[in-house]
Design a protein around this motif. Structure first.
Motif, PDB file in Angstrom:
ATOM      1  N   TYR A 234      64.732  47.319  12.880  1.00 44.76           N
ATOM      2  CA  TYR A 234      65.839  48.255  12.652  1.00 44.76           C
ATOM      3  C   TYR A 234      66.582  48.645  13.924  1.00 44.76           C
ATOM      4  N   VAL A 237      68.915  45.784  14.654  1.00 44.62           N
ATOM      5  CA  VAL A 237      70.091  45.765  13.779  1.00 44.62           C
ATOM      6  C   VAL A 237      71.169  46.694  14.318  1.00 44.62           C
ATOM      7  N   TYR A 238      70.765  47.900  14.716  1.00 46.00           N
ATOM      8  CA  TYR A 238      71.755  48.854  15.225  1.00 46.00           C
ATOM      9  C   TYR A 238      72.405  48.326  16.501  1.00 46.00           C
ATOM     10  N   HIS A 273      75.306  48.027   8.985  1.00 49.08           N
ATOM     11  CA  HIS A 273      73.897  48.287   9.315  1.00 49.08           C
ATOM     12  C   HIS A 273      73.052  48.489   8.057  1.00 49.08           C
ATOM     13  N   ASN A 277      69.943  46.162   7.387  1.00 53.48           N
ATOM     14  CA  ASN A 277      68.648  46.835   7.234  1.00 53.48           C
ATOM     15  C   ASN A 277      67.953  46.384   5.956  1.00 53.48           C
TER      16      ASN A 277
END
Length: 332
Positions: A234, A237-238, A273, A277
């Motif tokens: 995660y 991803v950001y 996102h 996610n």
């Protein structure tokens, strides 16, 4: 993250209430603003579906009983509300609706960022100190919900929420830099190095887990499986969806003129996102193994079927049989 794509040199601060919104980004090509808004809404809708999927699966299979999954749940809720803000985004005239949309976007942009920071901090503590942070869950909530609320309320003090290009947000660049871009870029910088360090530490630990049986090693393996693997994707991803917005902001700061291609990449990546996610969430082996018709049916039944009630009753002592007492007396 805030996906504003406003022209820094021409902030829309002189629009009268109830006036027809104007595309200040591309005054000679106003249809470009419509393209940007439609792309943003399309990407946000895809992310919204991804967020709903994650929240539903966590609820359905009661994954929220595990702290790592609760962190994912909180992040998904924040991202879901952020997607709604992106979908609402439009060239509203000045007024309560415009200010509400700007406030909503600012607040949930910060909420998502704070939960990414919380996940990264939890990963770092597990990787470096083998210490779980679930006992600080209350502190996570204070930081990730209350701090964004305080920050997002600050622009009201100077009437900074209003039309700001393709949709409503903070109008003046110094305010944008102070309440979002300055902290955002600093945090992204820290997240990047923290993520690299976490990967390095975990890789080094895994390389040493060979040889004879060691209870401490086995405990570390369990923590790696339950707490690190579900969360490690995660923060990445950001960071990934922050690349094009960062490039676009740097270009704006240097040339003060928007580039349509960069804006398109900006609005494609910023709302994604939630969708990315969901892909990370679905790639988890345990989650994938449960996404079968039979498992889903059983999980639904566990939520709809009333649980059997187990009650305790005091023991009942039956009186002695008179015939047995008489027989015993005769034998004596």
């Amino acid at each position: 993250m805030a996906s504003d794509v406003q022209n820094l040199s021409t902030p829309s601060t002189n629009i009268l209430p109830n006036a027809t919104p104007v595309c200040t980004l591309f005054p000679n090509e106003p249809h470009n603003c419509d393209v940007i808004i439609n792309i943003k809404r399309a990407m946000s809708s895809i992310s919204l579906v991804g967020c709903v999927f994650m929240i539903f699966v966590i609820w359905l299979f009661r994954k929220y009983t595990v702290f790592a999954q609760r962190l994912i749940l909180y992040l998904s809720i924040g991202a879901l509300m952020d997607c709604i803000a992106y979908i609402m985004g439009d060239m509203h005239p000045p007024g309560p609706m415009c200010e509400f949309q700007a406030f909503w976007m600012t607040y949930f942009d910060w909420v998502v960022l704070m939960w990414v920071c919380a996940i990264t901090f939890n990963l770092g503590m597990i990787a470096t100190r083998m210490m779980k942070t679930d006992k600080y869950e209350w502190a996570y909530h204070l930081l990730c919900w209350i701090l964004p609320l305080i920050i997002s309320c600050l622009p009201f003090a100077d009437h900074q929420y209003g039309p700001a290009g393709a949709w409503c947000w903070v109008k003046d660049w110094p305010w944008r830099l102070g309440i979002w871009y300055g902290p955002l870029f600093a945090i992204i910088f820290l997240l990047f190095f923290a993520y690299i360090y976490i990967i390095y530490v975990v890789s080094r630990q895994v390389s040493t887990w060979e040889g004879t049986y060691d209870p401490d090693v086995e405990r570390r393996k369990v923590m790696l499986k339950e707490d690190i693997k579900p969360l490690r994707g995660y923060p990445f991803v950001y960071l990934a969806v922050s690349v094009f917005p960062l490039i676009n902001r740097i270009q704006n700061a240097i040339h003060h003129e928007p580039v349509f291609a960069l804006l398109v990449l900006h609005v494609i990546s910023s709302p994604l996102h939630g969708a990315l996610n969901a892909i990370v969430f679905g790639m988890d082996r345990e989650t994938m193994s449960k996404l079968t018709p039979s498992q889903i049916k059983i999980a639904f039944q566990s939520h709809t079927t009333k649980k059997a009630m187990i009650r305790e009753y005091p023991p009942v002592i039956e009186p002695d049989d008179p015939q047995e007492i008489e027989t015993e007396g005769t034998e004596q």
